[in-house]
Write an enzyme that holds these catalytic residues in place. Structure first.
Site, PDB file in Angstrom:
ATOM      1  N   CYS A 120      -1.063  26.297 -39.830  1.00 36.91           N
ATOM      2  CA  CYS A 120      -2.155  28.111 -38.925  1.00 36.91           C
ATOM      3  C   CYS A 120      -1.178  29.167 -39.946  1.00 36.91           C
ATOM      4  O   CYS A 120      -0.016  28.646 -39.827  1.00 36.91           O
ATOM      5  CB  CYS A 120      -2.655  27.665 -37.703  1.00 36.91           C
ATOM      6  SG  CYS A 120      -3.685  29.335 -37.728  1.00 36.91           S
ATOM      7  N   CYS A 122      -0.839  32.008 -38.013  1.00 34.06           N
ATOM      8  CA  CYS A 122      -1.320  33.122 -37.164  1.00 34.06           C
ATOM      9  C   CYS A 122       0.417  33.609 -36.871  1.00 34.06           C
ATOM     10  O   CYS A 122       0.759  33.944 -36.155  1.00 34.06           O
ATOM     11  CB  CYS A 122      -2.294  33.271 -35.494  1.00 34.06           C
ATOM     12  SG  CYS A 122      -1.609  31.329 -35.159  1.00 34.06           S
ATOM     13  N   CYS A 130      -5.611  34.267 -38.570  1.00 36.73           N
ATOM     14  CA  CYS A 130      -4.699  32.474 -38.670  1.00 36.73           C
ATOM     15  C   CYS A 130      -4.840  32.258 -40.182  1.00 36.73           C
ATOM     16  O   CYS A 130      -4.710  31.429 -41.000  1.00 36.73           O
ATOM     17  CB  CYS A 130      -5.833  31.975 -38.215  1.00 36.73           C
ATOM     18  SG  CYS A 130      -5.914  31.482 -36.216  1.00 36.73           S
ATOM     19  N   LYS A 195     -11.966  24.359 -30.329  1.00 34.71           N
ATOM     20  CA  LYS A 195     -11.456  25.315 -29.895  1.00 34.71           C
ATOM     21  C   LYS A 195     -11.390  26.471 -29.868  1.00 34.71           C
ATOM     22  O   LYS A 195     -12.166  26.776 -30.731  1.00 34.71           O
ATOM     23  CB  LYS A 195      -9.932  25.331 -31.329  1.00 34.71           C
ATOM     24  CG  LYS A 195      -8.983  26.360 -30.911  1.00 34.71           C
ATOM     25  CD  LYS A 195      -8.423  26.520 -32.212  1.00 34.71           C
ATOM     26  CE  LYS A 195      -6.866  27.620 -31.764  1.00 34.71           C
ATOM     27  NZ  LYS A 195      -5.980  28.452 -32.644  1.00 34.71           N
ATOM     28  N   ARG A 205       0.760  33.186 -27.099  1.00 32.41           N
ATOM     29  CA  ARG A 205       1.201  34.481 -28.746  1.00 32.41           C
ATOM     30  C   ARG A 205       2.236  35.139 -28.440  1.00 32.41           C
ATOM     31  O   ARG A 205       2.751  35.590 -28.893  1.00 32.41           O
ATOM     32  CB  ARG A 205      -0.468  35.366 -28.310  1.00 32.41           C
ATOM     33  CG  ARG A 205      -1.950  34.439 -28.803  1.00 32.41           C
ATOM     34  CD  ARG A 205      -3.180  35.222 -29.255  1.00 32.41           C
ATOM     35  NE  ARG A 205      -4.037  33.964 -29.363  1.00 32.41           N
ATOM     36  CZ  ARG A 205      -5.360  34.399 -28.821  1.00 32.41           C
ATOM     37  NH1 ARG A 205      -5.661  35.257 -29.014  1.00 32.41           N
ATOM     38  NH2 ARG A 205      -6.012  32.972 -29.593  1.00 32.41           N
ATOM     39  N   ARG A 217     -10.787  36.798 -31.940  1.00 33.17           N
ATOM     40  CA  ARG A 217     -11.110  35.356 -33.050  1.00 33.17           C
ATOM     41  C   ARG A 217     -12.068  35.085 -32.800  1.00 33.17           C
ATOM     42  O   ARG A 217     -11.947  33.537 -33.276  1.00 33.17           O
ATOM     43  CB  ARG A 217      -9.677  34.658 -32.721  1.00 33.17           C
ATOM     44  CG  ARG A 217      -8.590  35.237 -33.183  1.00 33.17           C
ATOM     45  CD  ARG A 217      -7.535  34.001 -33.419  1.00 33.17           C
ATOM     46  NE  ARG A 217      -5.858  34.704 -33.231  1.00 33.17           N
ATOM     47  CZ  ARG A 217      -4.963  33.715 -33.616  1.00 33.17           C
ATOM     48  NH1 ARG A 217      -5.289  33.343 -32.791  1.00 33.17           N
ATOM     49  NH2 ARG A 217      -3.775  34.316 -33.426  1.00 33.17           N
ATOM     50  N   GLU A 233     -19.007  20.738 -34.791  1.00 37.66           N
ATOM     51  CA  GLU A 233     -18.046  20.486 -35.330  1.00 37.66           C
ATOM     52  C   GLU A 233     -16.831  19.201 -35.440  1.00 37.66           C
ATOM     53  O   GLU A 233     -15.961  18.928 -36.198  1.00 37.66           O
ATOM     54  CB  GLU A 233     -16.547  21.548 -33.873  1.00 37.66           C
ATOM     55  CG  GLU A 233     -16.699  23.266 -33.761  1.00 37.66           C
ATOM     56  CD  GLU A 233     -16.900  23.657 -35.311  1.00 37.66           C
ATOM     57  OE1 GLU A 233     -16.084  23.333 -35.989  1.00 37.66           O
ATOM     58  OE2 GLU A 233     -17.382  25.097 -34.992  1.00 37.66           O
ATOM     59  N   LYS A 248      -9.447  22.125 -27.313  1.00 37.45           N
ATOM     60  CA  LYS A 248      -8.657  22.754 -26.684  1.00 37.45           C
ATOM     61  C   LYS A 248      -9.502  24.206 -26.374  1.00 37.45           C
ATOM     62  O   LYS A 248     -10.053  24.544 -26.951  1.00 37.45           O
ATOM     63  CB  LYS A 248      -7.190  23.473 -27.323  1.00 37.45           C
ATOM     64  CG  LYS A 248      -7.572  24.483 -28.321  1.00 37.45           C
ATOM     65  CD  LYS A 248      -5.702  24.278 -28.273  1.00 37.45           C
ATOM     66  CE  LYS A 248      -5.539  25.607 -29.638  1.00 37.45           C
ATOM     67  NZ  LYS A 248      -4.433  26.347 -30.151  1.00 37.45           N
ATOM     68  N   SER A 274      -0.979  27.317 -23.639  1.00 42.82           N
ATOM     69  CA  SER A 274       0.270  27.837 -22.251  1.00 42.82           C
ATOM     70  C   SER A 274      -0.237  27.864 -21.332  1.00 42.82           C
ATOM     71  O   SER A 274       0.245  28.633 -20.225  1.00 42.82           O
ATOM     72  CB  SER A 274       0.159  28.883 -23.816  1.00 42.82           C
ATOM     73  OG  SER A 274      -0.654  29.357 -24.335  1.00 42.82           O
TER      74      SER A 274
HETATM   75  C1  PBG Z   1      -1.846  28.639 -33.416  1.00 42.75           C
HETATM   76  C2  PBG Z   1      -1.852  28.371 -32.292  1.00 42.75           C
HETATM   77  C3  PBG Z   1      -2.416  29.025 -30.908  1.00 42.75           C
HETATM   78  C4  PBG Z   1      -1.622  27.930 -30.109  1.00 42.75           C
HETATM   79  C5  PBG Z   1      -2.169  26.427 -30.534  1.00 42.75           C
HETATM   80  N1  PBG Z   1      -1.865  26.999 -32.344  1.00 42.75           N
HETATM   81  C6  PBG Z   1      -2.594  30.655 -30.756  1.00 42.75           C
HETATM   82  C7  PBG Z   1      -4.359  30.515 -30.689  1.00 42.75           C
HETATM   83  O1  PBG Z   1      -5.115  30.067 -31.176  1.00 42.75           O
HETATM   84  O2  PBG Z   1      -4.077  32.086 -30.528  1.00 42.75           O
HETATM   85  C8  PBG Z   1      -2.198  28.333 -28.923  1.00 42.75           C
HETATM   86  C9  PBG Z   1      -1.000  26.833 -27.691  1.00 42.75           C
HETATM   87  C10 PBG Z   1      -0.924  27.563 -26.584  1.00 42.75           C
HETATM   88  O3  PBG Z   1      -1.793  28.610 -25.929  1.00 42.75           O
HETATM   89  O4  PBG Z   1      -0.872  26.262 -26.207  1.00 42.75           O
HETATM   90  N2  PBG Z   1      -3.651  28.933 -34.272  1.00 42.75           N
END
Ligand code: PBG
Length: 326
Positions: A120, A122, A130, A195, A205, A217, A233, A248, A274
């Site tokens: 990615c 970002c 992204c 996602k 982030r 996003r 998807e 996720k 996270s």
């Molecule tokens: C990259 C990415 C993200 C996460 C995993 N890959 C951030 C996002 O999409 O904002 C988030 C993972 C997490 O919160 O642990 N795009």
């Protein structure tokens, strides 16, 4: 079935019977640990938003990998932390970028760690998006071109798996094609097929210095108020060559994990993100909360919902918890 001939509690009468009919298993093999890698040397810096996690420079990363192997974790997913941000996505396609260097070093030192490279932009763009932004939105096809180039760099450096997390349409197809053309037909692709545009990513982030205030996003990540959009998807990604898929966030989306399991025959990896970690971990010393048992129960829930594997910031502590409660 009729009471009193049927008494369901009979099967729960003692531990032997309960254990006999357990059918959800969990092991340290199920866990994939996210690791943050930064530039520099001898750096092991606390991540404020993720208690107990650190960013590692490549030399320290190798020491950390030795540690995680010893506790029983063999799979990692890597994220880069860099100050060299720009908006043309050139940072991520350089072989000298932080993640390609980290992967090469892991592969030089270990032959038994599965390395998944999150794909990615970002973490590397100033605007925090992204991909390539044109007219205020991420341009799908131009971003796909960048992602394919980035995938080749990651595969060349030794990544076992490429995990695109950008949510562009058609990225699996173009990445698969480019990998095959460059001799990487055995490099796997685990796209984040599902996602959601979620608030549960904010500690991540913060950890990767992505400024969240200026944008959202929602034009590419999915709407969590839609219960059907995941079907197409996943279909698209399977048709384009996904080897396994990532879903996720995880804990608020167990219905989606379960429905995907019923609809498709593909391994599912759920990403316990996270914010979910933060929520659980902030109660680690709460005397009204049994942290270990509650965490174990949540992870069993993800397995029961149909996850074949789990990406989690709890991975290391889970190896200890599993040996205690299994
Ligand atoms: C990259 C990415 C993200 C996460 C995993 N890959 C951030 C996002 O999409 O904002 C988030 C993972 C997490 O919160 O642990 N795009």
């Amino acid at each position: 079935m009729r009471y009193p001939t049927t008494r369901l509690r009979r099967l729960r009468k003692n531990e032997l019977l309960r254990n006999m009919f357990e059918d959800v298993k969990i092991s340290s093999n199920d866990f994939i640990l996210p690791i943050f890698v930064c530039e520099g040397k001898k750096i092991k810096r606390k991540i404020k938003s993720l208690n107990g996690h650190y960013e590692y420079s490549v030399d320290e990363l190798i020491k950390h990998c030795e540690y995680i192997k010893n506790v029983g974790i063999s799979s990692v997913i890597l994220f880069g932390i860099t100050r060299k941000k720009n908006d043309d996505c050139s940072t991520s396609i350089s072989e000298k970028a932080i993640i390609p260097r980290a992967i090469k070093e892991i592969k030089k030192n270990f032959n038994d760690i599965l390395v998944i490279a999150d794909l990615c932009n970002c973490e590397y763009t100033k605007n925090g998006h992204c991909g390539i932004v044109i007219n205020g939105d991420v341009h799908n096809d131009k971003t796909n071109e960048v992602l394919a180039k980035q995938a080749i760099v990651l595969a060349k450096s030794g990544a076992d798996v490429i995990a695109p997390s950008d949510m562009m349409d058609g990225r699996v197809k173009i990445i698969r094609k480019k990998l095959d053309q460059n001799g990487f037909e055995n490099t796997l692709i685990f796209p984040y097929s599902i996602k959601y545009a979620s608030s549960f990513y904010s500690p991540f982030r913060e950890a990767t210095n992505i400024s969240v205030s200026k944008f959202d996003r929602k034009t590419y990540q999915m709407n969590y108020k839609n219960s059907e959009n995941f079907i197409n998807e996943v279909k698209l990604d399977i048709n384009e060559g996904a080897d396994a898929i990532i879903i996720k966030p995880a804990l608020c989306f167990m219905d989606i994990i379960w429905r995907t399991k019923q609809l498709y025959n593909i391994p599912i990896i759920s990403y316990n993100v996270s914010g979910e970690y933060l929520l659980m971990n902030s109660n680690i010393s709460n005397k009204y909360f049994d942290y270990e048992k509650s965490l174990y129960e949540a992870m069993i829930g993800l397995k029961r919902a149909g996850s074949n594997a789990i990406i989690s910031y709890h991975s290391i502590e889970m190896t200890k918890i599993i040996s205690k409660y299994d």
